[in-house]
Motif scaffolding. Structure first.
Motif, PDB file in Angstrom:
ATOM      1  N   SER A  15       0.237  -4.723  10.853  1.00 56.32           N
ATOM      2  CA  SER A  15       0.157  -4.921   9.424  1.00 56.32           C
ATOM      3  C   SER A  15       0.305  -3.326   8.806  1.00 56.32           C
ATOM      4  O   SER A  15       0.847  -3.129   7.843  1.00 56.32           O
ATOM      5  CB  SER A  15      -1.018  -5.731   8.931  1.00 56.32           C
ATOM      6  OG  SER A  15      -0.930  -6.832   9.686  1.00 56.32           O
ATOM      7  N   ASP A  38       2.287 -13.925   9.116  1.00 54.34           N
ATOM      8  CA  ASP A  38       0.956 -14.041   9.606  1.00 54.34           C
ATOM      9  C   ASP A  38       0.122 -14.721   9.013  1.00 54.34           C
ATOM     10  O   ASP A  38      -0.324 -14.444   7.605  1.00 54.34           O
ATOM     11  CB  ASP A  38       0.468 -12.465   9.988  1.00 54.34           C
ATOM     12  CG  ASP A  38      -0.827 -12.712  10.863  1.00 54.34           C
ATOM     13  OD1 ASP A  38      -1.478 -13.725  11.150  1.00 54.34           O
ATOM     14  OD2 ASP A  38      -1.373 -11.585  11.098  1.00 54.34           O
ATOM     15  N   SER A  42      -3.108 -10.351   6.115  1.00 54.25           N
ATOM     16  CA  SER A  42      -3.251  -8.841   5.996  1.00 54.25           C
ATOM     17  C   SER A  42      -2.394  -8.245   4.725  1.00 54.25           C
ATOM     18  O   SER A  42      -2.902  -7.677   3.971  1.00 54.25           O
ATOM     19  CB  SER A  42      -3.118  -8.000   6.914  1.00 54.25           C
ATOM     20  OG  SER A  42      -3.693  -8.765   8.296  1.00 54.25           O
ATOM     21  N   ASP A  83       6.424  -8.856   9.239  1.00 50.55           N
ATOM     22  CA  ASP A  83       4.984  -8.697   9.496  1.00 50.55           C
ATOM     23  C   ASP A  83       4.556  -9.870  10.255  1.00 50.55           C
ATOM     24  O   ASP A  83       4.871 -10.945   9.688  1.00 50.55           O
ATOM     25  CB  ASP A  83       3.973  -8.099   8.672  1.00 50.55           C
ATOM     26  CG  ASP A  83       2.524  -7.885   9.378  1.00 50.55           C
ATOM     27  OD1 ASP A  83       2.623  -7.387  10.455  1.00 50.55           O
ATOM     28  OD2 ASP A  83       1.294  -7.924   9.166  1.00 50.55           O
TER      29      ASP A  83
HETATM   30 MG   LIG Z   1      -1.867  -7.892  11.036  1.00 52.99          MG
END
Ligand SMILES: [Mg+2]
Ligand SMILES: Nc1ncnc2c1ncn2[C@@H]1O[C@H](COP(=O)(O)OP(=O)(O)O)[C@@H](O)[C@H]1O
Length: 214
Positions: A15, A38, A42, A83
């Motif tokens: 991230s 994700d 994050s 990500d």
């Molecule tokens: Mg991450």
């Protein structure tokens, strides 16, 4: 162009790398889109803080559709940074399959490298049988340390290409994230920002040649 940042190891810097690259390219006028696939969110958490990643376009999609969203933007000529979760899931598999370029952050420790090697086949196998262009990126390193040199050699021996530039261990990274920023937004000429620029420029060279080949 879809740049997927992935590895099956939490805390390896995915991230951080994804947000730093997105902000860097944004500041260079490239208008990238950062997709947070994700479920730990994050990137979304960073974007919710004061500096909001400097206004980078951020999309939250931890479903299996994340790569479709990415592909739509890429097909329109956009640069997407994806990500991914640090574990194997349908979404992770799909994000890997969608990658034009795969960036694999790895901490210079034998445990991390072993875990990365265990999952590398999975990381780079695609349904169409093609391997995406990929590079490992050493993260949280101490410059010129014995361990970094050793891990670099081990990766090279395993036939794995590693970026020349590294993301060293610096408090500037977590500190910037306190404000929802990355070092490039805090101090463009600072040492952390300069190493982000070096990583991004090394990638630009690789992506440029990739785009020329396409
Ligand atoms: Mg991450
Ligand atoms: N180069 C670095 N120097 C110092 N701390 C870092 C660096 N890269 C990541 N971190 C910190 O390590 C932790 C894990 O990083 P993160 O990017 O969230 O990893 P991942 O997404 O792979 O789980 C975070 O607290 C982050 O601030």
């Amino acid at each position: 162009m879809i740049v997927t940042v992935a590895t099956m190891k939490g805390g390896s810097g995915k991230s951080t790398v994804a947000s730093c690259l997105a902000v860097y390219w944004h500041l260079r006028g490239r208008r990238p889109t950062l997709i947070d696939a994700d479920p730990q969110r994050s990137i979304m958490r960073l974007a919710a803080r004061e500096r909001a990643l400097g206004g980078v376009a951020v999309i939250e999609d931890a479903t299996e559709d994340a790569p479709k969203t990415a592909r739509r933007i890429a097909n329109a000529g956009g640069l997407v940074i994806l990500d991914t979760p640090g574990f194997r899931s349908k979404t992770t598999v799909e994000c890997l399959a969608a990658a034009d370029f795969l960036l694999v952050p790895v901490k210079p420790s034998p445990f991390d490298v072993d875990r990365m090697l265990d999952t590398l086949g999975f990381l780079t196998e695609r349904t169409d049988g093609r391997r995406p262009l990929f590079r490992c990126l050493l993260t949280q390193t101490t410059r010129e340390s014995v361990i970094s040199r050793h891990i670099r050699a081990e990766l090279a021996e395993a036939g794995l290409p590693v970026l020349e530039s590294e993301m060293t261990n610096r408090v500037a990274y977590p500190e910037a994230s306190l404000w929802g920023a990355t070092p490039s937004l805090i101090s463009w000429k600072g040492p952390a920002a300069r190493e982000i620029a070096a990583i991004a420029e090394e990638l630009d060279l690789l992506l440029g040649s990739r785009q020329a080949a396409a």
